[in-house]
Design an enzyme around this catalytic site. Structure first.
Site, PDB file in Angstrom:
ATOM      1  N   ARG A   9       0.743  -1.355  -0.113  1.00 50.24           N
ATOM      2  CA  ARG A   9       0.019   0.168  -0.067  1.00 50.24           C
ATOM      3  C   ARG A   9       0.795   1.312   0.074  1.00 50.24           C
ATOM      4  NH1 ARG A   9      -1.730   2.530   4.266  1.00 50.24           N
ATOM      5  NH2 ARG A   9      -1.651   0.589   5.570  1.00 50.24           N
ATOM      6  N   TYR A  66     -15.049  11.314 -19.178  1.00 49.12           N
ATOM      7  CA  TYR A  66     -15.351   9.810 -18.920  1.00 49.12           C
ATOM      8  C   TYR A  66     -16.279   9.987 -17.814  1.00 49.12           C
ATOM      9  CZ  TYR A  66     -14.990   5.067 -17.130  1.00 49.12           C
ATOM     10  OH  TYR A  66     -15.046   4.085 -16.901  1.00 49.12           O
TER      11      TYR A  66
HETATM   12  C1  LIG Z   1     -12.115   3.522 -18.177  1.00 45.91           C
HETATM   13  C2  LIG Z   1     -11.496   5.041 -18.204  1.00 45.91           C
HETATM   14  C3  LIG Z   1     -11.464   5.381 -16.872  1.00 45.91           C
HETATM   15  C4  LIG Z   1     -11.785   4.458 -15.601  1.00 45.91           C
HETATM   16  O1  LIG Z   1     -10.773   3.660 -15.671  1.00 45.91           O
HETATM   17  P1  LIG Z   1     -11.096   2.481 -14.759  1.00 45.91           P
HETATM   18  O2  LIG Z   1      -9.905   1.747 -15.002  1.00 45.91           O
HETATM   19  O3  LIG Z   1     -12.243   1.658 -15.379  1.00 45.91           O
HETATM   20  O4  LIG Z   1     -11.261   2.898 -13.417  1.00 45.91           O
HETATM   21  C5  LIG Z   1     -11.279   6.867 -16.910  1.00 45.91           C
HETATM   22  N1  LIG Z   1     -10.908   7.691 -18.069  1.00 45.91           N
HETATM   23  C6  LIG Z   1     -11.047   6.901 -19.331  1.00 45.91           C
HETATM   24  C7  LIG Z   1     -11.040   7.795 -20.532  1.00 45.91           C
HETATM   25  C8  LIG Z   1     -11.351   5.763 -19.485  1.00 45.91           C
HETATM   26  O5  LIG Z   1     -11.667   5.139 -20.718  1.00 45.91           O
END
Ligand SMILES: *Cc1c(COP(=O)(O)O)cnc(C)c1O
Length: 382
Positions: free
Chosen positions: A48, A102
């Protein structure tokens, strides 16, 4: 050897390798200990604390790829982004954030920020003046995403970095869609780069991870928060991510090449009414994209002509899978109106240009002729 002089694929293959001194094996050994000696050691290691041998070494590869001094690896892209936000924003601070973002990031801001007393403004658009208009006296961070999901708009990275610097505001970017193969925002003055490593870094649709890259000073600031929140990635997956990243350059270059050709083909297709891809001359920000991207990426979107059912189209595809995620070596499609933008009303979606005919396409490494044939046979069933 100086890391600056190494080429992309050499960085992907070699930077951050752990030498197997004991058995002279070709690949990095995996260290699964969650317990390390503390007497007379330079570093007190603990998973961690983001400093196990595998975590520490893979961070060097990510930093080298993004032209930064340091990086941290997280258990997901959302862990990376949330820890980064909480390291640079506290009660009473204000975040300016791009409106096309996102969905998970939007949810994090809207659902969690009020609990911490952090203020935020979503811009009205992705142009520099939209960001300028949103800045307040207490703005401490500007966060952008380019190319954006799902309409592939392009934000002017240089201009945003310049604007922020003139007001002593820190900048961050979600570089997931472009990947460091196609875009290095640090070179244009952005302070912090983050990735969902679940996407191109992993590249095989079998890893969930995240990463943040920046100066040593910024990474230490993020680490101070991250060690408390605890979003580190297990060493088993760190090791798998290292293996995946050896082919990052090869994969993304092939995917980008396929996307460019597919975008041109779709653009001429009589059953497709519109294609969104920054590599097309018809894209409104093509010139800007060209000035800040090394390649135009492997994500594109298109609209089926009116009357053609997007749901049936996706059901009829045989090779290309429908998928919630993106960036694997296999081509996948998704309907934004049924997934990322499902919670908006039809009216809200119309306003931002997300029609029911819109298909987001994550282009894989398959042979182009097979992708074209699959798209054509699916359209013919409609
Ligand atoms: C998938 C994605 C995220 C989030 O990532 P996770 O690994 O699902 O937590 C953030 N930004 C973009 C542009 C993504 O495509």
């Amino acid at each position: 050897m100086s890391k600056k002089k190494l080429g992309l694929n050499t960085i992907c293959t070699h930077v951050g390798e752990i030498k197997d001194e004991q058995f002279k094996g070709a690949v990095s050994p995996i260290y699964l200990s969650s317990s390390y000696e503390f007497l007379d050691v330079d570093v007190k290691r603990y998973p961690r604390y983001f400093n196990t041998p595998n975590q520490e070494h893979l961070s060097k590869k990510i930093a080298a790829l993004e032209h930064t001094e340091a990086a941290l690896i997280f258990g997901s892209g959302m862990a990376a982004i949330s820890h980064m936000f909480l390291a640079f924003l506290q009660k009473g601070d204000h975040l300016v954030v791009q409106n096309t973002l996102y969905g998970g990031t939007v949810n994090f801001i809207k659902e969690e920020f009020p609990k911490y007393g952090i203020e935020y403004t979503f811009t009205n658009g992705y142009k520099v003046k939209d960001f300028e208009n949103a800045i307040q006296e207490n703005t401490k961070l500007i966060h952008i995403e380019t190319p954006s999901n799902p309409l592939l708009t392009i934000t002017d990275i240089r201009a945003i970095a310049k604007l922020a610097k003139s007001k002593c505001i820190v900048t961050s970017i979600d570089n997931t869609f472009a990947s460091p193969v196609n875009q290095n925002p640090i070179d244009f003055g952005i302070d912090i780069v983050m990735h969902s490593a679940t996407k191109y870094f992993g590249g095989h649709s079998d890893i969930c991870a995240g990463a943040v890259a920046s100066s040593s000073e910024n990474i230490e600031r993020i680490w101070n928060v991250s060690k408390n929140l605890g979003g580190s990635l297990s060493d088993m997956t760190v090791w798998l991510l290292e293996r995946s990243m050896k082919t990052l350059g090869l994969r993304v270059k092939q995917q980008t090449k396929n996307a460019m050709k597919l975008a041109k083909w779709l653009n001429r297709h009589h059953k497709i009414s519109k294609v969104y891809y920054p590599g097309l001359k018809s894209h409104p920000d093509h010139k800007l994209a060209k000035s800040q991207m090394k390649g135009f990426g492997a994500m594109l979107s298109f609209e089926l002509r009116d009357g053609l059912d997007a749901y049936q189209f996706q059901k009829a595809l045989q090779l290309i899978k429908s998928s919630m995620s993106l960036a694997g070596i296999e081509s996948t499609v998704l309907s934004p109106h049924l997934t990322s933008h499902a919670l908006l009303t039809q009216e809200e979606r119309d306003k931002i240009g997300i029609s029911n005919q819109l298909i987001r396409f994550s282009v894989g490494i398959e042979d182009l002729k097979d992708l074209k044939r699959d798209i054509n046979q699916a359209i013919e069933t409609l």
